[in-house]
Design an enzyme around this catalytic site. Structure first.
Site, PDB file in Angstrom:
ATOM      1  N   LYS A 113      29.376  29.616  20.800  1.00 12.85           N
ATOM      2  CA  LYS A 113      30.019  29.818  19.493  1.00 12.85           C
ATOM      3  C   LYS A 113      30.878  31.077  19.459  1.00 12.85           C
ATOM      4  O   LYS A 113      31.861  31.139  18.729  1.00 12.85           O
ATOM      5  CB  LYS A 113      28.965  29.899  18.387  1.00 12.85           C
ATOM      6  N   LYS A 195      29.760  15.768  21.918  1.00 21.71           N
ATOM      7  CA  LYS A 195      28.981  15.060  20.896  1.00 21.71           C
ATOM      8  C   LYS A 195      29.859  14.830  19.653  1.00 21.71           C
ATOM      9  O   LYS A 195      30.693  15.673  19.320  1.00 21.71           O
ATOM     10  CB  LYS A 195      27.796  15.971  20.539  1.00 21.71           C
ATOM     11  N   LYS A 198      30.557  16.487  12.794  1.00 23.26           N
ATOM     12  CA  LYS A 198      31.232  16.461  11.495  1.00 23.26           C
ATOM     13  C   LYS A 198      32.130  17.659  11.284  1.00 23.26           C
ATOM     14  O   LYS A 198      32.975  17.660  10.405  1.00 23.26           O
ATOM     15  CB  LYS A 198      30.226  16.330  10.356  1.00 23.26           C
TER      16      LYS A 198
END
Ligand code: TRP
Length: 333
Positions: A113, A195, A198
């Site tokens: 991240k 993956k 959203k």
């Protein structure tokens, strides 16, 4: 015999996707029959990323309605919003004091991240796994259904719980175990090596449970397909990640075994496969959206479910917090 406790959560960083439905929610629904399930909307986790306040509020309530629309039953399971139960952040602070910096900086997800952020890394990103540990440990959870990407976080939760219990020589926290779901991870439609997510910036890479048929059609038509000549349809994640992803969606939505699906499409072309995928997704989603539209019209009912859920969750969480206060020497009133 008392049923084991299951805890799981989804972040409301966007609308629940088809990938969440197949990989998580369908499984949550089944677990309700054999466990005491606690299903949370992890809103505090989502604010570790930049969010649009208006959209965030909408996504939170839409996801509550989607939990219900996917047959998560509030009479069987506790459904609540993380920030409505104050004990999560309370325990998080306490567990901060029982976790080492190195344990957090080593987390794979943290490292990935912060890869593109060079300064101004907010501490929420670092502390994220401790909040997750708090979620789990507050409820004396036995089983946590998680995907592989969250296993490392769960391992850390176990480590913190064991450490805490050892320091005070008392079983304050139950040690949770993962409940690995059986590998039905749906991948991004544009890059099947990733993956389906959203929060992906490429909106064509995922199908949201609130997409209309036109959007679904467009996204599947555009989805990545593997190049081979002549194009053949069979399941092989390494050689044919794009087609395999579509086959996996079909197998999940039809409930048919992969070998049967492969037979059905053996001599067909990609476009025929895609049309089938579109039809099954549209059917599944239209049932969910039918329920969703009813729930969405009834804000009072949704708020009632949430109040009921957070009250019930608080009751359990408070018991753990009381034990923690007492054993540490904080004064509990
Ligand atoms: N971190 C999880 C995810 O992004 C969501 C989550 C928050 C969670 N708290 C949890 C999952 C507790 C399982 C248990 O997928």
């Amino acid at each position: 015999m008392k049923k084991s406790i299951v805890f799981s959560a989804i972040q409301p960083s966007g609308v629940i996707t088809l990938g969440n439905y197949i990989g998580v929610l369908k499984n949550w629904k089944i677990l309700q029959n054999n466990y005491n399930c606690i299903y949370c909307i992890a809103d505090m986790h989502s604010i570790t990323n930049k969010i649009n306040p208006k959209l965030f509020k909408k996504n939170i309530m839409d996801n509550v309605a989607l939990y219900l629309s996917c047959n998560i039953n509030p009479k069987k399971s506790i459904i609540f919003i993380q920030s409505h139960v104050k004990y999560h952040t309370q325990l998080c602070w306490i567990l901060n004091c029982f976790t080492y910096l190195g344990e957090l900086t080593r987390m794979t997800q943290f490292k990935s991240k912060i890869k593109n952020i060079f300064n101004k890394i907010n501490l929420g990103l670092l502390n994220y796994p401790i909040l997750m540990a708090s979620d789990i440990l507050l409820y004396q959870t036995n089983k946590v259904p998680v995907g592989k990407d969250q296993i490392q976080h769960l391992e850390l939760s176990k480590k913190i719980a064991k450490r805490f219990n050892k320091i005070y020589n008392k079983k304050i926290f139950n040690i949770p175990e993962p409940l690995l779901n059986n590998g039905n991870k749906i991948m991004s439609l544009s890059n099947p090596k990733k993956k389906m997510s959203k929060s992906d910036i490429n909106k064509n890479s995922f199908i949201s449970l609130l997409d209309d048929p036109k959007k679904i059609h467009k996204k599947i038509k555009k989805s990545f397909t593997d190049i081979d000549n002549p194009p053949k349809i069979y399941y092989d994640i390494k050689k044919k990640p794009g087609i395999s992803n579509l086959l996996l969606i079909l197998s999940n939505l039809t409930g048919k075994k992969m070998s049967i699906i492969e037979k059905e499409f053996e001599n067909q072309n990609y476009s025929y496969l895609k049309i089938n995928v579109i039809n099954y997704i549209t059917d599944t989603i239209s049932d969910i959206q039918h329920n969703f539209n009813i729930y969405k019209k009834n804000k009072d009912f949704l708020e009632y479910i949430l109040k009921y859920g957070s009250k019930k969750a608080s009751k359990y969480a408070k018991k753990t917090i009381e034990k923690v206060y007492n054993v540490i020497g904080l004064y509990y009133l």
